[in-house]
Design a protein around this motif. Structure first.
Motif, PDB file in Angstrom:
ATOM      1  N   GLU A   1      43.573  46.070  49.499  1.00 40.07           N
ATOM      2  CA  GLU A   1      42.325  46.568  49.371  1.00 40.07           C
ATOM      3  C   GLU A   1      43.238  47.669  48.430  1.00 40.07           C
ATOM      4  O   GLU A   1      41.782  48.093  47.435  1.00 40.07           O
ATOM      5  CB  GLU A   1      41.560  47.294  50.184  1.00 40.07           C
ATOM      6  N   LYS A   2      43.618  49.169  48.060  1.00 37.96           N
ATOM      7  CA  LYS A   2      43.842  49.745  47.824  1.00 37.96           C
ATOM      8  C   LYS A   2      44.598  49.499  46.432  1.00 37.96           C
ATOM      9  O   LYS A   2      44.170  50.131  45.313  1.00 37.96           O
ATOM     10  CB  LYS A   2      45.153  50.767  48.663  1.00 37.96           C
ATOM     11  N   ALA A   3      45.434  48.143  46.433  1.00 36.22           N
ATOM     12  CA  ALA A   3      45.835  47.685  45.056  1.00 36.22           C
ATOM     13  C   ALA A   3      45.057  47.535  44.230  1.00 36.22           C
ATOM     14  O   ALA A   3      45.325  47.895  43.215  1.00 36.22           O
ATOM     15  CB  ALA A   3      46.687  46.882  45.485  1.00 36.22           C
ATOM     16  N   LEU A   4      43.691  46.828  45.658  1.00 32.37           N
ATOM     17  CA  LEU A   4      43.000  46.586  43.882  1.00 32.37           C
ATOM     18  C   LEU A   4      42.382  47.586  43.076  1.00 32.37           C
ATOM     19  O   LEU A   4      41.921  47.652  41.764  1.00 32.37           O
ATOM     20  CB  LEU A   4      41.704  45.826  45.311  1.00 32.37           C
ATOM     21  N   ALA A   5      41.287  48.801  43.983  1.00 29.80           N
ATOM     22  CA  ALA A   5      41.751  49.265  44.121  1.00 29.80           C
ATOM     23  C   ALA A   5      42.426  50.735  42.362  1.00 29.80           C
ATOM     24  O   ALA A   5      41.686  50.835  40.896  1.00 29.80           O
ATOM     25  CB  ALA A   5      41.192  51.135  44.825  1.00 29.80           C
ATOM     26  N   TYR A   6      43.520  50.469  42.529  1.00 28.55           N
ATOM     27  CA  TYR A   6      44.061  51.138  41.883  1.00 28.55           C
ATOM     28  C   TYR A   6      44.740  50.181  40.749  1.00 28.55           C
ATOM     29  O   TYR A   6      44.756  50.871  39.208  1.00 28.55           O
ATOM     30  CB  TYR A   6      45.877  50.847  42.783  1.00 28.55           C
ATOM     31  N   THR A   7      44.396  48.758  40.457  1.00 28.35           N
ATOM     32  CA  THR A   7      44.087  47.932  38.964  1.00 28.35           C
ATOM     33  C   THR A   7      42.882  47.769  38.298  1.00 28.35           C
ATOM     34  O   THR A   7      43.050  47.786  36.982  1.00 28.35           O
ATOM     35  CB  THR A   7      45.315  46.651  39.635  1.00 28.35           C
ATOM     36  N   ARG A   8      41.761  48.110  38.992  1.00 35.19           N
ATOM     37  CA  ARG A   8      40.748  48.258  38.479  1.00 35.19           C
ATOM     38  C   ARG A   8      40.406  49.799  37.400  1.00 35.19           C
ATOM     39  O   ARG A   8      39.408  49.098  36.308  1.00 35.19           O
ATOM     40  CB  ARG A   8      39.597  47.685  39.931  1.00 35.19           C
ATOM     41  N   MET A   9      40.572  51.195  38.108  1.00 33.05           N
ATOM     42  CA  MET A   9      40.016  52.432  37.697  1.00 33.05           C
ATOM     43  C   MET A   9      40.631  52.267  35.794  1.00 33.05           C
ATOM     44  O   MET A   9      41.829  51.965  35.555  1.00 33.05           O
ATOM     45  CB  MET A   9      40.749  53.367  38.559  1.00 33.05           C
ATOM     46  N   ARG A  10      39.599  52.244  34.759  1.00 35.31           N
ATOM     47  CA  ARG A  10      40.195  52.447  34.280  1.00 35.31           C
ATOM     48  C   ARG A  10      39.927  53.831  33.126  1.00 35.31           C
ATOM     49  O   ARG A  10      40.325  54.759  32.428  1.00 35.31           O
ATOM     50  CB  ARG A  10      39.961  51.697  32.460  1.00 35.31           C
ATOM     51  N   TYR A  11      38.433  54.303  33.647  1.00 32.13           N
ATOM     52  CA  TYR A  11      37.877  55.060  32.734  1.00 32.13           C
ATOM     53  C   TYR A  11      38.757  56.770  33.369  1.00 32.13           C
ATOM     54  O   TYR A  11      37.823  57.427  32.100  1.00 32.13           O
ATOM     55  CB  TYR A  11      36.354  55.240  32.825  1.00 32.13           C
TER      56      TYR A  11
ATOM     57  N   ASP B   1      41.824  51.758  29.109  1.00 32.04           N
ATOM     58  CA  ASP B   1      42.295  50.351  29.103  1.00 32.04           C
ATOM     59  C   ASP B   1      43.768  49.752  29.108  1.00 32.04           C
ATOM     60  O   ASP B   1      44.625  49.135  29.838  1.00 32.04           O
ATOM     61  CB  ASP B   1      41.369  49.111  28.633  1.00 32.04           C
ATOM     62  N   TYR B   2      44.439  50.020  28.357  1.00 32.06           N
ATOM     63  CA  TYR B   2      46.128  50.301  28.376  1.00 32.06           C
ATOM     64  C   TYR B   2      46.091  50.855  29.671  1.00 32.06           C
ATOM     65  O   TYR B   2      47.847  50.298  30.019  1.00 32.06           O
ATOM     66  CB  TYR B   2      46.604  51.206  26.971  1.00 32.06           C
ATOM     67  N   GLY B   3      45.755  51.911  29.630  1.00 38.17           N
ATOM     68  CA  GLY B   3      46.745  52.638  31.282  1.00 38.17           C
ATOM     69  C   GLY B   3      46.590  51.324  32.503  1.00 38.17           C
ATOM     70  O   GLY B   3      46.937  51.083  33.739  1.00 38.17           O
ATOM     71  N   ARG B   4      45.394  51.056  32.459  1.00 33.77           N
ATOM     72  CA  ARG B   4      45.138  50.413  33.174  1.00 33.77           C
ATOM     73  C   ARG B   4      45.663  49.209  33.770  1.00 33.77           C
ATOM     74  O   ARG B   4      46.519  48.030  34.295  1.00 33.77           O
ATOM     75  CB  ARG B   4      43.233  49.408  33.852  1.00 33.77           C
ATOM     76  N   GLN B   5      45.930  48.240  32.357  1.00 24.31           N
ATOM     77  CA  GLN B   5      46.999  47.684  32.405  1.00 24.31           C
ATOM     78  C   GLN B   5      48.837  47.519  32.542  1.00 24.31           C
ATOM     79  O   GLN B   5      48.780  46.728  33.697  1.00 24.31           O
ATOM     80  CB  GLN B   5      47.290  46.944  30.647  1.00 24.31           C
ATOM     81  N   LEU B   6      48.716  49.468  32.559  1.00 24.04           N
ATOM     82  CA  LEU B   6      50.171  49.070  32.727  1.00 24.04           C
ATOM     83  C   LEU B   6      50.432  49.103  34.629  1.00 24.04           C
ATOM     84  O   LEU B   6      51.172  48.572  35.215  1.00 24.04           O
ATOM     85  CB  LEU B   6      50.282  50.833  32.416  1.00 24.04           C
ATOM     86  N   ARG B   7      48.970  49.566  35.465  1.00 26.37           N
ATOM     87  CA  ARG B   7      49.319  49.597  36.849  1.00 26.37           C
ATOM     88  C   ARG B   7      48.816  48.386  37.206  1.00 26.37           C
ATOM     89  O   ARG B   7      49.184  47.913  38.168  1.00 26.37           O
ATOM     90  CB  ARG B   7      47.766  50.262  36.925  1.00 26.37           C
ATOM     91  N   GLN B   8      48.143  46.975  36.537  1.00 30.40           N
ATOM     92  CA  GLN B   8      48.838  45.907  36.600  1.00 30.40           C
ATOM     93  C   GLN B   8      49.795  45.268  36.602  1.00 30.40           C
ATOM     94  O   GLN B   8      50.063  44.811  37.569  1.00 30.40           O
ATOM     95  CB  GLN B   8      47.089  45.234  36.015  1.00 30.40           C
TER      96      GLN B   8
END
Length: 342
Positions: free
Chosen positions: A183-193, A199-206
């Motif tokens: 659940e926490k990992a999903l939130a960690y990989t979805r936030m971008r704003y 979105d580039y930072g979100r890709q790095l977290r994903q």
């Protein structure tokens, strides 16, 4: 532009599925794939003939938070696999790219490319991206966001290190090193704003989360539980591949995962009717088309589509690096037809 060591959500999910596929193949557990929503008829015979093929990979924003609507394609990537060269080329497409949505309507519908999935699911998304890049798209594979939660929980969680506070969907991950459940990992990989890198930072977290999953799945303690995982993931995956083609994909194309080249289309921000878009210039579109076609064993073909025509009408936008004004109106609707062969 080559995305060095950066995998988008869908790209890494495909690598995860490839690892699962190889492991399942070794133990002849094909029944593990029965839960995936597959096609009853073949949309292409490329895999059956062991030829190079292409697939549109879609990561959609359903399957989490209790959402059951169709959703947009949160991530979009084109993959070409060539069993002769044993190479996979993955090209990410910005979700906000300006593109013509390829429906059966006579009037052109130009908007963000990720709307194609919402309008007509994978079939319309395939037609749209095919025309956008001037290449054939043989298959599609859709993975919803709920799959990530299942994967993280299956491997006992993941450890991440963040230099920013990540807060999304009621979950907050402070700066520092943390072990996250699904659940926490999903939130960690979805936030971008909130990420200054967008979105580039979100890709790095994903990438950070999903590459840990790839590594863990190869350990013996998880290897023998792969069929259980596939049963859980099945409801989150749909494809127009048949079950038999998935089996052939595992047996004849798994060597392609050893040489994976990842690239991404990079555009410029433009404001159109009050909304922010990414506009991809013709040179970048042509380069992506050429490389993807080459990995399919096809010759280059000059792009001649709505996107390149719009670019021709917006020379001022491209000549001024500070401009954000782009005109997406005024196209001749008879400029080309949907009968183009790629």
């Amino acid at each position: 532009m080559k995305a060095k060591k950066v995998f988008g959500y869908v790209a890494t999910m495909v690598l995860v599925l490839s690892v699962i596929g190889v492991l399942v193949f070794k133990f002849y557990e094909y029944k593990a794939f029965k839960t995936i929503k597959t096609s009853t008829s073949s949309v292409s015979n490329k895999i059956n003939q062991q030829k190079p093929f292409s697939v549109l990979l879609l990561g959609v924003d359903t399957g989490s938070d209790g959402r059951i609507d169709r959703g947009l394609s949160d991530s979009m990537m084109v993959a070409t696999l060539n069993p002769r060269t044993k190479q996979t080329l993955l090209y990410s497409v910005p979700r906000d790219s300006l593109a013509e949505i390829k429906t059966n309507h006579a009037k052109k519908d130009v908007q963000k490319i990720n709307a194609a999935y919402e309008i007509g699911k994978a079939p319309v998304a395939k037609k749209t991206v095919s025309a956008f890049l001037g290449m054939p798209l043989d298959y599609s594979l859709t993975i919803d966001m709920g799959a990530l939660k299942e994967l993280v929980d299956f491997v006992g969680g993941v450890t991440v290190k963040t230099d920013i506070v990540v807060s999304f969907d009621g979950q907050t991950i402070p700066k520092g090193t943390h072990h996250l459940n699904g659940e926490k990992a999903l939130a960690y990989t979805r936030m971008r704003y909130q990420d200054p890198r967008g979105d580039y930072g979100r890709q790095l977290r994903q990438q950070e989360v999903l590459m840990q999953i790839v590594h863990k799945l190869q350990s013996p303690q998880y290897m023998f539980r792969i069929p259980t995982l596939m049963n859980k993931l099945g409801s989150h995956i749909s494809t127009d591949l048949t079950t038999q083609q998935i089996e052939k994909l595992i047996s004849h194309y798994h060597q392609c995962t050893k040489h994976v080249v990842t690239k991404q289309l990079v555009g410029r921000e433009a404001w159109i009717n009050g909304s922010s878009y990414q506009v991809i210039d013709t040179a970048n579109l042509q380069s992506a088309s050429d490389q993807l076609r080459k990995n399919l064993g096809l010759t280059s073909k000059k792009l001649h589509n709505t996107e390149t025509k719009l670019n021709e009408l917006n020379t001022d936008f491209f000549s001024n690096p500070n401009s954000t004004t782009y005109n997406a109106a005024g196209l001749d609707t008879t400029y080309y037809t949907d009968n183009t062969t790629y």
